[in-house]
Enzyme design. Structure first.
Site, PDB file in Angstrom:
ATOM      1  N   HIS A  12       0.792  -1.243   0.000  1.00  0.00           N
ATOM      2  CA  HIS A  12       0.000   0.000   0.000  1.00  0.00           C
ATOM      3  C   HIS A  12       0.823   1.292   0.000  1.00  0.00           C
ATOM      4  O   HIS A  12       0.344   2.338   0.428  1.00  0.00           O
ATOM      5  CB  HIS A  12      -0.965  -0.003   1.196  1.00  0.00           C
ATOM      6  CG  HIS A  12      -0.300   0.112   2.540  1.00  0.00           C
ATOM      7  ND1 HIS A  12      -0.876  -0.363   3.686  1.00  0.00           N
ATOM      8  CD2 HIS A  12       0.878   0.658   2.921  1.00  0.00           C
ATOM      9  CE1 HIS A  12      -0.075  -0.121   4.708  1.00  0.00           C
ATOM     10  NE2 HIS A  12       0.992   0.512   4.272  1.00  0.00           N
ATOM     11  N   HIS A  59      -2.373   4.575   9.748  1.00  0.00           N
ATOM     12  CA  HIS A  59      -1.010   5.003  10.110  1.00  0.00           C
ATOM     13  C   HIS A  59      -1.084   6.250  10.989  1.00  0.00           C
ATOM     14  O   HIS A  59      -0.679   7.336  10.563  1.00  0.00           O
ATOM     15  CB  HIS A  59      -0.200   5.285   8.851  1.00  0.00           C
ATOM     16  CG  HIS A  59      -0.024   4.102   7.941  1.00  0.00           C
ATOM     17  ND1 HIS A  59      -1.029   3.644   7.122  1.00  0.00           N
ATOM     18  CD2 HIS A  59       1.025   3.280   7.742  1.00  0.00           C
ATOM     19  CE1 HIS A  59      -0.589   2.593   6.430  1.00  0.00           C
ATOM     20  NE2 HIS A  59       0.652   2.347   6.793  1.00  0.00           N
ATOM     21  N   HIS A 193       9.774  -3.930   4.408  1.00  0.00           N
ATOM     22  CA  HIS A 193      10.225  -2.532   4.443  1.00  0.00           C
ATOM     23  C   HIS A 193      10.444  -2.089   5.876  1.00  0.00           C
ATOM     24  O   HIS A 193       9.797  -2.568   6.799  1.00  0.00           O
ATOM     25  CB  HIS A 193       9.302  -1.570   3.702  1.00  0.00           C
ATOM     26  CG  HIS A 193       7.879  -1.414   4.186  1.00  0.00           C
ATOM     27  ND1 HIS A 193       6.996  -2.443   4.335  1.00  0.00           N
ATOM     28  CD2 HIS A 193       7.171  -0.286   4.507  1.00  0.00           C
ATOM     29  CE1 HIS A 193       5.811  -1.972   4.717  1.00  0.00           C
ATOM     30  NE2 HIS A 193       5.893  -0.671   4.842  1.00  0.00           N
ATOM     31  N   GLU A 240       3.328  -5.459   8.823  1.00  0.00           N
ATOM     32  CA  GLU A 240       2.032  -5.263   8.147  1.00  0.00           C
ATOM     33  C   GLU A 240       1.541  -6.553   7.473  1.00  0.00           C
ATOM     34  O   GLU A 240       0.341  -6.729   7.256  1.00  0.00           O
ATOM     35  CB  GLU A 240       2.136  -4.147   7.090  1.00  0.00           C
ATOM     36  CG  GLU A 240       2.302  -2.759   7.691  1.00  0.00           C
ATOM     37  CD  GLU A 240       2.444  -1.643   6.653  1.00  0.00           C
ATOM     38  OE1 GLU A 240       2.311  -0.470   7.034  1.00  0.00           O
ATOM     39  OE2 GLU A 240       2.705  -1.915   5.457  1.00  0.00           O
TER      40      GLU A 240
HETATM   41  C1  DHB Z   1       6.088   3.616   2.915  1.00  0.00           C
HETATM   42  C2  DHB Z   1       5.481   2.374   3.088  1.00  0.00           C
HETATM   43  C3  DHB Z   1       4.420   2.227   3.966  1.00  0.00           C
HETATM   44  O1  DHB Z   1       3.814   1.043   4.229  1.00  0.00           O
HETATM   45  C4  DHB Z   1       3.931   3.331   4.648  1.00  0.00           C
HETATM   46  O2  DHB Z   1       2.857   3.156   5.421  1.00  0.00           O
HETATM   47  C5  DHB Z   1       4.537   4.574   4.489  1.00  0.00           C
HETATM   48  C6  DHB Z   1       5.616   4.721   3.621  1.00  0.00           C
HETATM   49  C7  DHB Z   1       7.229   3.795   1.969  1.00  0.00           C
HETATM   50  O3  DHB Z   1       7.678   2.827   1.350  1.00  0.00           O
HETATM   51  O4  DHB Z   1       7.694   4.913   1.780  1.00  0.00           O
HETATM   52 FE    FE Z   2       2.240   1.195   5.779  1.00  0.00          FE
END
Ligand code: DHB
Ligand code: FE
Length: 286
Positions: A12, A59, A193, A240
């Site tokens: 997302h 978030h 991530h 997540e």
């Molecule tokens: C990014 C990824 C995320 O899941 C998020 O909530 C905010 C930023 C990113 O890759 O920059």
């Molecule tokens: Fe996220």
């Protein structure tokens, strides 16, 4: 009766929403990301659901440290795209399905899961970016959406096993709704991530691809993976991915039905700080 016809899994990343909104989808950086969803947009048109049950995480937009529901179901008639600091995304309002949402809340709470009922909530990129990836840029989203928010931001967060069991309970709830509705369940967020600290920028392709393999073929085994493995292997925001187990737990094979068909699988690195993963699994008709 209502039934779950398919599950969709997708990352997302907020920058994906920004790329779409600013007309950058054909730029060399973004083109391969959006190419991975061409099939999916066509599949959505051919397999239009009546309702999407969309598992996502907020978030710190609708919720904050003031209040941290582990699982929250949206029972409202509509939801407004949130302003996350640079204005709301120029996407349609999200229409809810209060009747089905209230039925699921009743059933799932009686199946011993604690849900928070949310009658008013703005929805952030966690919900709108998956809709954009799967539906493009329509004037209105193709069907009502039931937002289902999971806390994966502030510890303690729910285990993969609990998410998987919750998916089973949601499927049971949908199957007992007395109206012929084609319901899709989406699991969103992930893949690997990490946005902060010394490991910021972490991506783990091997882990992500093994996760996709196991989500398809061994979801019950995958559900047993502890938190620490997500965080170590997929980074702090990789947690997540537990949300994908809610959608997978709602598929028929988990409750004695046939294995789903894999309609589409896509993986791409990088998109912003995130590895993008995407699957479509379709239940076989009974
Ligand atoms: C990014 C990824 C995320 O899941 C998020 O909530 C905010 C930023 C990113 O890759 O920059
Ligand atoms: Fe996220």
């Amino acid at each position: 009766m209502a039934r779950i016809t398919a599950s969709v899994f997708t990352s997302h990343v907020p920058a994906i929403g920004a790329a779409l909104d600013m007309g950058k989808t054909q730029e060399p950086y973004w083109q391969p990301v959006f190419a991975g969803y061409e099939y999916s947009k066509e599949w959505m048109k051919q397999n239009k659901p009546d309702v999407i049950f969309l598992v996502f995480n907020d978030h710190a937009t609708a919720f904050s440290l003031d209040m941290i529901p582990t699982f929250a179901i949206g029972t409202a008639a509509q939801y407004t795209p949130a302003d996350e600091g640079w204005g709301p995304r120029p996407v349609p309002r999200v229409q809810g399905h209060p009747e089905l949402a209230a039925h699921i809340a009743q059933s799932v709470i009686q199946q011993d899961f604690d849900l928070t009922i949310v009658n008013k909530m703005d929805v952030d990129h966690g919900l709108t970016v998956p809709l954009s990836l799967m539906c493009g840029q329509p004037q209105a989203w193709p069907c009502p959406v039931i937002p289902f928010a999971v806390n994966v931001v502030q510890y303690p967060v729910p285990s993969g096993q609990r998410c998987f069991n919750l998916g089973k309970a949601i499927a049971k709830a949908v199957n007992s709704f007395d109206e012929d509705l084609n319901v899709q369940i989406w699991g969103t967020g992930g893949m690997s991530h990490q946005l902060q600290g010394p490991r910021a920028g972490l991506i783990n392709k091997e882990f992500d691809n093994a996760f996709l393999d196991r989500l398809i073929a061994d979801p019950a085994g995958l559900a047993q993976m502890p938190h620490i493995d997500y965080v170590r292997e997929a980074g702090s925001e990789g947690i997540e991915l537990v949300m994908w187990l809610i959608a997978r737990g709602a598929m028929s094979d988990v409750s004695g039905g046939a294995a789903p068909q894999l309609k589409h699988r896509f993986y791409h690195v990088p998109a912003s700080n995130t590895a993008v993963g995407h699957l479509i699994l379709q239940n076989n008709p009974d």
